[in-house]
Design an enzyme around this catalytic site. Structure first.
Site, PDB file in Angstrom:
ATOM      1  N   GLU A 130     -35.607  23.765  -7.587  1.00  0.00           N
ATOM      2  CA  GLU A 130     -35.507  25.179  -7.223  1.00  0.00           C
ATOM      3  C   GLU A 130     -34.052  25.492  -6.874  1.00  0.00           C
ATOM      4  O   GLU A 130     -33.489  24.869  -5.978  1.00  0.00           O
ATOM      5  CB  GLU A 130     -36.408  25.476  -6.022  1.00  0.00           C
ATOM      6  CG  GLU A 130     -36.306  26.906  -5.504  1.00  0.00           C
ATOM      7  CD  GLU A 130     -37.075  27.109  -4.200  1.00  0.00           C
ATOM      8  OE1 GLU A 130     -36.718  28.059  -3.462  1.00  0.00           O
ATOM      9  OE2 GLU A 130     -37.997  26.330  -3.909  1.00  0.00           O
TER      10      GLU A 130
ATOM     11  N   ARG B 286     -28.666  31.801  -2.597  1.00  0.00           N
ATOM     12  CA  ARG B 286     -28.096  32.091  -1.288  1.00  0.00           C
ATOM     13  C   ARG B 286     -26.572  32.108  -1.321  1.00  0.00           C
ATOM     14  O   ARG B 286     -25.934  32.219  -0.278  1.00  0.00           O
ATOM     15  CB  ARG B 286     -28.563  31.041  -0.269  1.00  0.00           C
ATOM     16  CG  ARG B 286     -30.076  31.019  -0.087  1.00  0.00           C
ATOM     17  CD  ARG B 286     -30.489  29.924   0.882  1.00  0.00           C
ATOM     18  NE  ARG B 286     -31.937  29.745   0.925  1.00  0.00           N
ATOM     19  CZ  ARG B 286     -32.547  28.756   1.545  1.00  0.00           C
ATOM     20  NH1 ARG B 286     -31.825  27.839   2.191  1.00  0.00           N
ATOM     21  NH2 ARG B 286     -33.862  28.656   1.533  1.00  0.00           N
TER      22      ARG B 286
ATOM     23  N   LYS C  22     -46.172  29.375  -1.339  1.00  0.00           N
ATOM     24  CA  LYS C  22     -45.266  28.598  -0.505  1.00  0.00           C
ATOM     25  C   LYS C  22     -45.713  28.773   0.955  1.00  0.00           C
ATOM     26  O   LYS C  22     -46.184  29.848   1.333  1.00  0.00           O
ATOM     27  CB  LYS C  22     -43.856  29.148  -0.712  1.00  0.00           C
ATOM     28  CG  LYS C  22     -42.750  28.527   0.118  1.00  0.00           C
ATOM     29  CD  LYS C  22     -41.431  29.221  -0.250  1.00  0.00           C
ATOM     30  CE  LYS C  22     -40.265  28.707   0.556  1.00  0.00           C
ATOM     31  NZ  LYS C  22     -38.991  29.358   0.164  1.00  0.00           N
TER      32      LYS C  22
END
Length: 212
Positions: A41, A45, A129
């Site tokens: 993943e 950010r 998640k």
């Protein structure tokens, strides 16, 4: 996506990559692959994270690459167009869920309460998640949620480490665990990709032991 499910069944650990340097992101992905992890993943950010994801898709070898920290529908569309094979969000946003379901994109929205899991279920999702896992109640909370939402599968992320990975993976409704402990910033920035490979291999060994 059969390929994703099969790989997570074999190695139920999803490392996070958030490097702003594309070459370093590719090197990190390759190091993870050498350790036995082929689902990653890329978290959005940093300014260069999307370019890093594209570079991994192009040069990272046989990896399944997803985009994480997706916050808006426009971002979801952008990463899908860029080649992301699954999408992960820190929370549950209906319009992103509906888009991913319509486009048949594997989607893992962040949930931490029974209400959020039930909302995801109502939207038609069965995989979510669990974030932030350690702060949201960890293994005891997942046991409680799994007993109620028996069709749901969870990917705990946030506070997962090599030390507690066996406890999470021992739960039958945990499909995989995500974590950044596999890509320590100091090691990556120093170019110590052998350490990344070592951590990935360790995680695979732990996962295989936990799953019997």
């Amino acid at each position: 996506m059969a390929g994703l499910n099969e790989r997570l069944k074999a190695a139920p650990v999803v490392p996070l990559i958030g490097d702003s340097d594309a070459d370093r992101a590719v090197a990190t992905a390759k190091a993870l692959g050498e350790g036995g992890l082929s689902v990653i993943e890329v978290v959005l950010r940093s300014e260069g994270a999307l370019e890093g994801m594209k570079a991994i898709i192009e040069h990272g070898g046989d990896m399944i690459v997803g985009a994480g920290t997706v916050l808006t529908l426009d971002q979801a569309k952008e990463v899908h167009k860029a080649g992301a094979q699954f999408i992960v969000c820190p929370g549950l946003v209906d319009e992103i869920a509906e888009y991913c379901l319509a486009e048949s994109i594997p989607f893992f929205p962040g949930t931490m309460t029974a209400g959020e899991v039930q909302r995801a279920y109502a939207l038609g999702l069965r995989d979510v998640k669990f974030f932030p896992a350690s702060l949201a109640g960890g293994v005891p909370m997942l046991k409680a949620l799994g007993s109620v939402f028996r069709e749901m599968r969870f990917m705990p992320t946030g506070g997962v480490s090599a030390a507690n990975l066996p406890e999470f993976l021992a739960l039958p409704h945990v499909m995989a665990c995500g974590g950044s402990w596999l890509t320590p910033k100091d090691a990556v920035e120093a170019g110590d990709f052998a350490e990344v490979t070592r951590l990935a291999a360790e995680a695979v060994t732990i996962a295989q032991s936990a799953r019997g």
